[in-house]
Design an enzyme around this catalytic site. Structure first.
Site, short mmCIF file in Angstrom:
data_model
loop_
_atom_site.label_atom_id
_atom_site.label_comp_id
_atom_site.label_asym_id
_atom_site.label_seq_id
_atom_site.Cartn_x
_atom_site.Cartn_y
_atom_site.Cartn_z
N PHE A 67 0.84 -1.21 0.00
CA PHE A 67 0.00 0.00 0.00
C PHE A 67 0.87 1.27 0.00
CE2 PHE A 67 -1.89 2.76 3.53
CZ PHE A 67 -2.48 3.65 2.66
N ASP A 116 12.80 -11.85 -0.99
CA ASP A 116 12.41 -11.81 0.41
C ASP A 116 13.56 -11.17 1.20
OD1 ASP A 116 12.01 -12.65 3.16
OD2 ASP A 116 10.48 -14.00 2.36
N TYR A 170 5.18 -7.93 15.91
CA TYR A 170 5.30 -6.70 15.11
C TYR A 170 5.98 -5.60 15.93
CZ TYR A 170 3.66 -2.82 12.10
OH TYR A 170 3.57 -1.72 11.27
N TYR A 193 23.97 0.44 13.88
CA TYR A 193 24.73 0.50 12.62
C TYR A 193 25.22 1.94 12.40
CZ TYR A 193 24.40 -4.15 10.56
OH TYR A 193 24.57 -5.49 10.27
P1 NAD Z 1 1.58 -3.54 3.23
O1 NAD Z 1 1.33 -4.86 3.87
O2 NAD Z 1 0.64 -3.08 2.19
O3 NAD Z 1 3.03 -3.49 2.60
C1 NAD Z 1 4.13 -4.23 3.06
C2 NAD Z 1 4.85 -4.80 1.86
O4 NAD Z 1 5.99 -5.55 2.30
C3 NAD Z 1 4.00 -5.75 1.03
O5 NAD Z 1 4.09 -5.43 -0.33
C4 NAD Z 1 4.58 -7.12 1.34
O6 NAD Z 1 4.38 -8.06 0.30
C5 NAD Z 1 6.03 -6.77 1.58
N1 NAD Z 1 6.74 -7.77 2.39
C6 NAD Z 1 6.32 -8.34 3.57
N2 NAD Z 1 7.24 -9.21 4.01
C7 NAD Z 1 8.27 -9.17 3.11
C8 NAD Z 1 9.50 -9.86 3.03
N3 NAD Z 1 9.88 -10.75 3.95
N4 NAD Z 1 10.32 -9.59 1.96
C9 NAD Z 1 9.94 -8.70 1.00
N5 NAD Z 1 8.77 -8.04 1.05
C10 NAD Z 1 7.95 -8.26 2.09
O7 NAD Z 1 1.67 -2.49 4.42
P2 NAD Z 1 1.85 -0.90 4.37
O8 NAD Z 1 0.73 -0.31 5.09
O9 NAD Z 1 2.15 -0.43 3.00
O10 NAD Z 1 3.14 -0.71 5.29
C11 NAD Z 1 4.42 -0.43 4.75
C12 NAD Z 1 5.41 -0.21 5.89
O11 NAD Z 1 5.01 0.89 6.69
C13 NAD Z 1 5.52 -1.42 6.83
O12 NAD Z 1 6.87 -1.58 7.20
C14 NAD Z 1 4.70 -1.00 8.02
O13 NAD Z 1 5.14 -1.61 9.21
C15 NAD Z 1 4.91 0.51 8.04
N6 NAD Z 1 3.79 1.17 8.72
C16 NAD Z 1 2.58 1.31 8.08
C17 NAD Z 1 1.52 1.90 8.76
C18 NAD Z 1 0.17 2.08 8.13
O14 NAD Z 1 -0.74 2.55 8.81
N7 NAD Z 1 -0.02 1.77 6.86
C19 NAD Z 1 1.71 2.36 10.08
C20 NAD Z 1 2.94 2.18 10.68
C21 NAD Z 1 3.98 1.61 9.99
#
Ligand code: NAD
Ligand code: UDP
Length: 312
Positions: free
Chosen positions: A14, A59, A146, A160
């Protein structure tokens, strides 16, 4: 203009898909890396014809070798439903993903930004949350894979930086919503909109008096770009969120109103360790990034409802 080579992990998700789009618009050469656990090709299919966009299935728990100038590390499932599906994998993704991406940043001397989260504050005992607050996290609860994964990633980033001079940036993202959220990922905004559009019951967990502060995705992307561009001495962490706080019940009522839906609100059990309140203090982001959110909930919801109405 010399193009920067930028790696976005989790780029098919997303937030990642919006970030890739923006980085391309700004004239960068973008490599999107994803294992498609929660992301979808559909999110970035419109970018595939752009010669400066490259898509790699990988991954992050495995090492990755590439030459880039900047890395945005977003790979990690973000919705409680998805990150609790395989908690060990979630933790591996956060921790081993951070180690692999930091190792890469160290080798090629890239600047690296970590997408951390308001979940590092757990169920917060101070309100609103400032970056100096250490948090209130249950290390063995449903959310810990998480929360603790993201906390460990922050630890790795900071060390790092101290030990190896890696140029790091940490942002703590608060609840973000917008087009391209996965319709079934269980997060509250997508759940309520999909339920309202389909005329199903709106599932409020608990009494609906718990609060969240919802940020529209475009505001987050602007904050991320600004954070990456800050002077080397500023590493964060910095909160990126919209301080306007709503109860979940207020959100449900607003979604019903904006969709003109006949759906009824029903109560469901509150998941364990569900934070009671959450609101960012964004003074630091205002000062260091000259940033604040521009899009308020009603306006952002209208855009998001339109997206789901077009795609469902
Ligand atoms: P999302 O689930 O849509 O996107 C996460 C992406 O990471 C996905 O495309 C998934 O396929 C990929 N992914 C997961 N595990 C993986 C792996 N082992 N190797 C490669 N790719 C992998 O979620 P999002 O809302 O787009 O969140 C993106 C980032 O922002 C995340 O790190 C999340 O923790 C952080 N975040 C989002 C929010 C929110 O409200 N959307 C809030 C706090 C933090
Ligand atoms: N929530 C809800 N109904 C739903 C989905 C979520 O009432 O269908 C509640 C959930 O219990 C939490 C809030 O909405 O209090 C935000 O949940 P979400 O999963 O979006 O994010 P997080 O809890 O990680 O902030």
């Amino acid at each position: 203009m010399i193009k920067k080579k930028v790696l976005v992990t989790g780029g098919a998700g997303f937030v990642g898909s919006h970030l890739c789009e923006r980085l391309l618009k700004d004239g960068n050469d973008v490599v999107c890396l994803d294992n498609y656990f929660t992301g979808q090709k559909q999110n970035i299919v419109h970018l595939l014809n752009n010669p400066y966009f490259e898509l790699i299935r990988h991954d992050v728990t495995n090492p990755f070798y590439i030459e880039v100038d900047e890395i945005y590390n977003l790979a990690c499932p973000a919705s409680p439903l998805h990150y609790q599906y395989n908690p060990i994998k979630t933790m591996k993704t956060s921790v081993m993903g951070a180690i692999n991406m930091l190792g890469l940043a160290k080798r090629v001397k890239a600047k690296i930004l970590q997408a951390s989260t308001s979940e590092v504050y757990g169920d917060p005992q101070i309100h609103p949350q400032t970056e100096s607050y250490w948090g209130h996290v249950n290390p063995i609860g449903e959310r810990s894979c998480y929360d603790e994964g993201k906390r460990s990633a922050e630890t790795l980033f900071v060390n790092y930086h101290k030990q190896n001079n890696v140029r790091i940036k940490i942002i703590r993202i608060f609840n973000t919503y917008g087009p391209r959220m996965h319709p079934n990922d269980g997060r509250v905004v997508s759940n309520f909109i999909v339920q309202a559009l389909q005329g199903n019951d709106i599932t409020v967990y608990g009494d609906g008096q718990q609060t969240r502060s919802f940020q529209y995705v475009d505001d987050l992307i602007e904050g991320m770009i600004r954070m990456m561009a800050t002077p080397e001495s500023f590493t964060g962490p910095v909160n990126i969120g919209n301080p306007n706080e709503f109860t979940i019940m207020q959100l449900a009522e607003l979604v019903i109103q904006l969709t003109n839906s006949k759906s009824k609100i029903i109560r469901m059990p509150l998941p364990s360790d569900d934070p009671t309140q959450r609101q960012p203090n964004i003074d630091l982001a205002r000062k260091k990034l000259n940033w604040e959110p521009k899009i308020q909930l009603r306006e952002g919801l209208i855009q998001t409802i339109q997206y789901f109405a077009d795609t469902l």
